[in-house]
Structures are given as structure tokens and as C-alpha cells.
Write a protein that holds these residues in place. Structure first.
Motif, PDB file in Angstrom:
ATOM      1  N   UNK A 120     103.817  15.271  69.629  1.00  0.00           N
ATOM      2  CA  UNK A 120     103.074  14.191  69.845  1.00  0.00           C
ATOM      3  C   UNK A 120     101.681  14.455  70.425  1.00  0.00           C
ATOM      4  N   UNK A 121     100.693  13.601  69.938  1.00  0.00           N
ATOM      5  CA  UNK A 121      99.334  13.668  70.494  1.00  0.00           C
ATOM      6  C   UNK A 121      98.778  12.693  71.217  1.00  0.00           C
ATOM      7  N   UNK A 122      98.356  12.540  72.303  1.00  0.00           N
ATOM      8  CA  UNK A 122      97.912  11.335  72.944  1.00  0.00           C
ATOM      9  C   UNK A 122      96.838  11.953  73.823  1.00  0.00           C
ATOM     10  N   UNK A 123      95.690  12.197  73.307  1.00  0.00           N
ATOM     11  CA  UNK A 123      94.849  13.103  73.864  1.00  0.00           C
ATOM     12  C   UNK A 123      93.484  12.411  74.597  1.00  0.00           C
ATOM     13  N   UNK A 124      93.288  11.221  74.410  1.00  0.00           N
ATOM     14  CA  UNK A 124      92.131  10.500  74.970  1.00  0.00           C
ATOM     15  C   UNK A 124      92.388   9.083  75.602  1.00  0.00           C
ATOM     16  N   UNK A 125      92.334   8.932  76.809  1.00  0.00           N
ATOM     17  CA  UNK A 125      92.177   7.780  77.590  1.00  0.00           C
ATOM     18  C   UNK A 125      93.387   6.740  76.847  1.00  0.00           C
ATOM     19  N   UNK A 140      95.053   7.580  68.440  1.00  0.00           N
ATOM     20  CA  UNK A 140      93.700   7.750  68.660  1.00  0.00           C
ATOM     21  C   UNK A 140      93.107   7.531  69.925  1.00  0.00           C
ATOM     22  N   UNK A 141      91.757   7.868  70.441  1.00  0.00           N
ATOM     23  CA  UNK A 141      91.386   7.540  71.690  1.00  0.00           C
ATOM     24  C   UNK A 141      91.422   6.066  71.939  1.00  0.00           C
ATOM     25  N   UNK A 142      91.961   5.757  73.373  1.00  0.00           N
ATOM     26  CA  UNK A 142      91.885   4.472  73.884  1.00  0.00           C
ATOM     27  C   UNK A 142      93.110   3.441  73.343  1.00  0.00           C
ATOM     28  N   UNK A 143      94.052   4.072  72.640  1.00  0.00           N
ATOM     29  CA  UNK A 143      95.370   3.331  72.227  1.00  0.00           C
ATOM     30  C   UNK A 143      95.878   3.098  73.412  1.00  0.00           C
TER      31      UNK A 143
END
Length: 228
Positions: A120-125, A140-143
Motif C-alpha cells: 500500500x502507498x499512502x505517501x502524502x497528506x 495520490x497526494x491529499x486523498x
């Protein structure tokens, strides 16, 4: 008829120790209800990684020795973090979190009462609350995985064959294996995203999207009156 968890993902071998809590034939929201039970009796790993001074750990937290820790983060137990997973600066792991191997728990992201399968990739914000993310799922970022209805009522799920109650006041998203959610999308409570499905960026999504399909914003363009 309620959908089975196996329609979205399969528990990987890295999390086999928890298999009795997550049967393939159960509903995904029944899996969510078992995260706390799966972590009962968990003890800290004495062979875990060296903890940097800026990483605050409280409660029972099991960290594989290969977990990459940042200069600063907060990890509240109970939590289980598998091999080769990266925790990045400013991450807030807020209890009842299970993460498999090769995950990314990113900078300034919050995780609470969730199950993350391998890769799993939850990488940004990101906010991942009361949610299940399949193998190789990517945010993606901000999800945001919104987990509470505005009226604070029971979260319902809308399936192709009807609406089903979950018995949960807090329930975010179910995101299938290798599904993709674009930047700044908001997943409303009880969203079900099939394997390899895609949610386009900036979409406010609620309901069910089948495997290998794409959910988009419906753009409405109007012509303004002339200003002479």
C-alpha cells in the motif's frame, strides 16, 4: 446479498498470523470490526529497529526490524508494521493499525483503525480512518477516506443489488488490490472501490465502483451571457 472481502483483496502471506480474523467469505466491514481483536495480545518486537529520538511510541507497537523510521513521527499502539515498510516524517499512526510488507505510510498522513495489505502507498497528506486498503493500492497526494456521516448515522454501503447497513458509525473506504485514487479525491463513508479501479483526481466519490473501471467527475460547462 452483501459482497465478500475476497471480491476486493486477498490477505497476503505476510499477514498470515492474523488470518483467522479476516476470512475471505466475510464482508469487508466485518474485517474492519476485527482489526482490534486481531491486535489483542500483541507485544512489542524486541528485535525491532532502532527508534530515533524524535519518534514517539506509546502502547504496544510491533515493528519489523527492517521498518524504515523517520526522524520524527507518532506511533500509538496497538499497531503492527510489517517488513520493509517506510514510515515517513510527520506520520501519525493513531492506534489499531495493521500494515503489511513494503507499505509507505507517508509524510503528514494519519492512520487510524485500518488494515493495509502489502505494498500500500499512502505517501502524502492522506487521512486513512476506519478503512481497508488492498495489496498495491495507491492513494495520490491529499486523498481523504472520510469515515463519519454528517448526520453521524449508521454508514450504509450501496451495492449493485441494493443498499446494506454495516452496523458501523465510522467506516471509511474499502479499496481493492492495485486500485488507484487520484490526488485530492474524497471518498465518502462506505465507499467500495474494486480491484484495479480508478478514482480520478479531485473527485468526491461515494458508492461502489466495479473492478477495472474508472470513476470521473461529470463536468458541466455553461456559457456566460455576453457583457457588452
Amino acid at each position: 446479498m452483501a459482497v465478500q472481502a475476497s471480491a476486493f483483496f486477498a490477505l497476503p502471506p505476510s499477514l498470515a498470523r492474523f488470518a483467522k480474523f479476516f476470512p475471505a467469505a466475510a464482508t469487508p466491514w466485518d474485517w474492519l470490526k476485527q482489526v482490534g481483536a486481531a491486535l489483542e495480545g500483541l507485544e512489542a518486537n524486541p528485535a525491532g529497529p532502532k527508534i530515533p529520538p524524535g519518534v514517539h511510541i506509546e502502547g504496544k507497537v510491533w515493528l519489523h526490524a527492517s521498518v524504515k523510521l523517520p526522524p520524527y513521527a507518532v506511533i500509538q499502539g496497538p499497531a503492527y508494521i510489517g517488513a520493509n515498510t517506510q514510515i515517513r516524517p510527520g506520520a501519525f499512526i493513531r492506534g489499531h493499525v495493521i500494515a503489511g510488507e513494503n507499505c509507505v505510510l507517508g509524510n503528514s498522513c494519519e492512520f487510524k483503525n485500518c488494515l493495509l495489505l502489502d505494498g500500500v502507498q499512502a505517501a502524502h497528506f492522506n487521512y486513512v480512518g476506519d478503512s481497508l486498503l488492498g495489496n498495491g493500492a495507491h492513494l495520490g497526494a491529499g486523498v481523504i477516506c472520510s469515515n463519519l456521516r454528517l448526520d453521524q448515522g449508521e454508514v450504509m454501503v450501496r451495492l449493485p443489488n441494493g443498499t446494506v447497513g454495516t452496523g458501523l458509525k465510522k467506516f471509511g473506504a474499502v479499496i481493492g488490490d492495485r486500485a488507484e485514487v487520484g490526488c485530492n479525491a474524497v471518498l465518502n463513508p462506505g465507499s467500495l472501490i474494486g480491484p484495479r479501479a480508478m478514482i480520478m483526481p479531485c473527485t468526491a466519490f461515494g458508492g461502489y465502483v466495479a473492478a477495472n473501471t474508472v470513476a470521473r467527475i461529470r463536468h458541466v460547462i455553461t456559457t456566460l451571457p455576453r457583457r457588452d
